[in-house]
Design a protein around this motif. Structure first.
Motif, PDB file in Angstrom:
ATOM      1  N   SER A  52       0.807  -1.476  -0.099  1.00 17.15           N
ATOM      2  CA  SER A  52       0.129   0.064   0.121  1.00 17.15           C
ATOM      3  C   SER A  52       1.452   0.596   0.052  1.00 17.15           C
ATOM      4  CB  SER A  52      -1.408  -0.084   1.085  1.00 17.15           C
ATOM      5  OG  SER A  52      -1.609   0.870   1.472  1.00 17.15           O
ATOM      6  N   ASP A  53       0.502   2.412  -0.487  1.00 16.24           N
ATOM      7  CA  ASP A  53       0.676   3.694  -0.294  1.00 16.24           C
ATOM      8  C   ASP A  53       0.541   4.304   0.682  1.00 16.24           C
ATOM      9  OD1 ASP A  53       1.972   5.440  -1.060  1.00 16.24           O
ATOM     10  OD2 ASP A  53      -0.092   6.451  -2.741  1.00 16.24           O
ATOM     11  N   CYS A  54       1.007   5.107   1.150  1.00 15.06           N
ATOM     12  CA  CYS A  54       0.698   6.269   2.218  1.00 15.06           C
ATOM     13  C   CYS A  54      -0.623   6.787   2.184  1.00 15.06           C
ATOM     14  CB  CYS A  54       2.201   6.614   3.057  1.00 15.06           C
ATOM     15  SG  CYS A  54       2.928   5.643   3.892  1.00 15.06           S
ATOM     16  N   GLN A  55      -0.447   8.525   1.163  1.00 14.15           N
ATOM     17  CA  GLN A  55      -1.219   8.775   0.942  1.00 14.15           C
ATOM     18  C   GLN A  55      -2.217   8.788  -0.005  1.00 14.15           C
ATOM     19  OE1 GLN A  55       1.543  12.122   0.465  1.00 14.15           O
ATOM     20  NE2 GLN A  55       0.129  13.131   2.138  1.00 14.15           N
ATOM     21  N   MET A  56      -3.359   8.875  -0.124  1.00 21.63           N
ATOM     22  CA  MET A  56      -4.849   8.091  -1.150  1.00 21.63           C
ATOM     23  C   MET A  56      -5.731   8.796  -0.216  1.00 21.63           C
ATOM     24  SD  MET A  56      -3.349   4.449  -1.226  1.00 21.63           S
ATOM     25  CE  MET A  56      -4.078   3.916   0.480  1.00 21.63           C
ATOM     26  N   PRO A  57      -6.378   8.853  -1.246  1.00 20.71           N
ATOM     27  CA  PRO A  57      -8.276   9.769  -0.667  1.00 20.71           C
ATOM     28  C   PRO A  57      -9.045   8.494  -0.375  1.00 20.71           C
ATOM     29  CG  PRO A  57      -8.024   8.956  -3.422  1.00 20.71           C
ATOM     30  CD  PRO A  57      -6.767   8.477  -3.027  1.00 20.71           C
ATOM     31  N   ARG A  58      -9.485   9.651   0.603  1.00 17.20           N
ATOM     32  CA  ARG A  58     -10.659   8.187   1.272  1.00 17.20           C
ATOM     33  C   ARG A  58     -10.144   8.136   2.497  1.00 17.20           C
ATOM     34  NH1 ARG A  58     -15.464   5.026  -0.949  1.00 17.20           N
ATOM     35  NH2 ARG A  58     -13.734   3.191  -1.737  1.00 17.20           N
ATOM     36  N   MET A  59      -9.290   7.078   2.491  1.00 13.63           N
ATOM     37  CA  MET A  59      -8.120   6.797   3.413  1.00 13.63           C
ATOM     38  C   MET A  59      -7.204   6.443   3.290  1.00 13.63           C
ATOM     39  SD  MET A  59      -8.502   2.879   5.605  1.00 13.63           S
ATOM     40  CE  MET A  59     -10.732   2.983   5.504  1.00 13.63           C
ATOM     41  N   GLY A  60      -6.088   6.517   4.069  1.00 13.97           N
ATOM     42  CA  GLY A  60      -4.570   6.652   3.792  1.00 13.97           C
ATOM     43  C   GLY A  60      -3.881   4.819   4.282  1.00 13.97           C
ATOM     44  N   GLY A  61      -2.693   5.055   3.385  1.00 17.48           N
ATOM     45  CA  GLY A  61      -2.032   4.010   3.951  1.00 17.48           C
ATOM     46  C   GLY A  61      -2.154   3.853   5.349  1.00 17.48           C
ATOM     47  N   LEU A  62      -1.525   5.131   6.207  1.00 10.89           N
ATOM     48  CA  LEU A  62      -2.113   4.158   7.772  1.00 10.89           C
ATOM     49  C   LEU A  62      -2.699   3.928   8.441  1.00 10.89           C
ATOM     50  CD1 LEU A  62       0.800   6.674   8.224  1.00 10.89           C
ATOM     51  CD2 LEU A  62       1.689   5.049   8.486  1.00 10.89           C
TER      52      LEU A  62
END
Length: 83
Positions: A52-62
């Motif tokens: 998974s990436d960290c920064q994404m729309p709706r819900m981030g990776g962290l």
């Protein structure tokens, strides 16, 4: 049966490149474009690994990882971050 990897990133070019490499290596790959979609897919399909990436729309990776660790059903799933 091949191992199932879930790829999660909002950058289409990154997803496609990783999907091609992993598929050619013999893995079954599912792709998601944000953490919410990934979380729902994980609950439904139970992949062997999350990338998974960290920064994404709706819900981030962290946040996705935090939710997975809080859930007994997904706590042990291997996770790798692709940033």
């Amino acid at each position: 049966m091949s191992k199932h990897i879930l790829l999660c990133d909002d950058e289409v070019a990154i997803i496609r490149a990783a999907e091609i490499k992993l598929t050619r290596a013999g893995y079954r790959v599912t792709c998601c474009c944000d953490g919410q979609e990934a979380y729902e897919t994980i609950r439904r399909e139970k992949p062997d690994l999350l990338i998974s990436d960290c920064q994404m729309p709706r819900m981030g990776g962290l946040e996705l990882i935090r939710r997975l660790l809080e859930d007994e059903a997904t706590r042990q799933m291997p996770i790798r971050m692709l940033t």
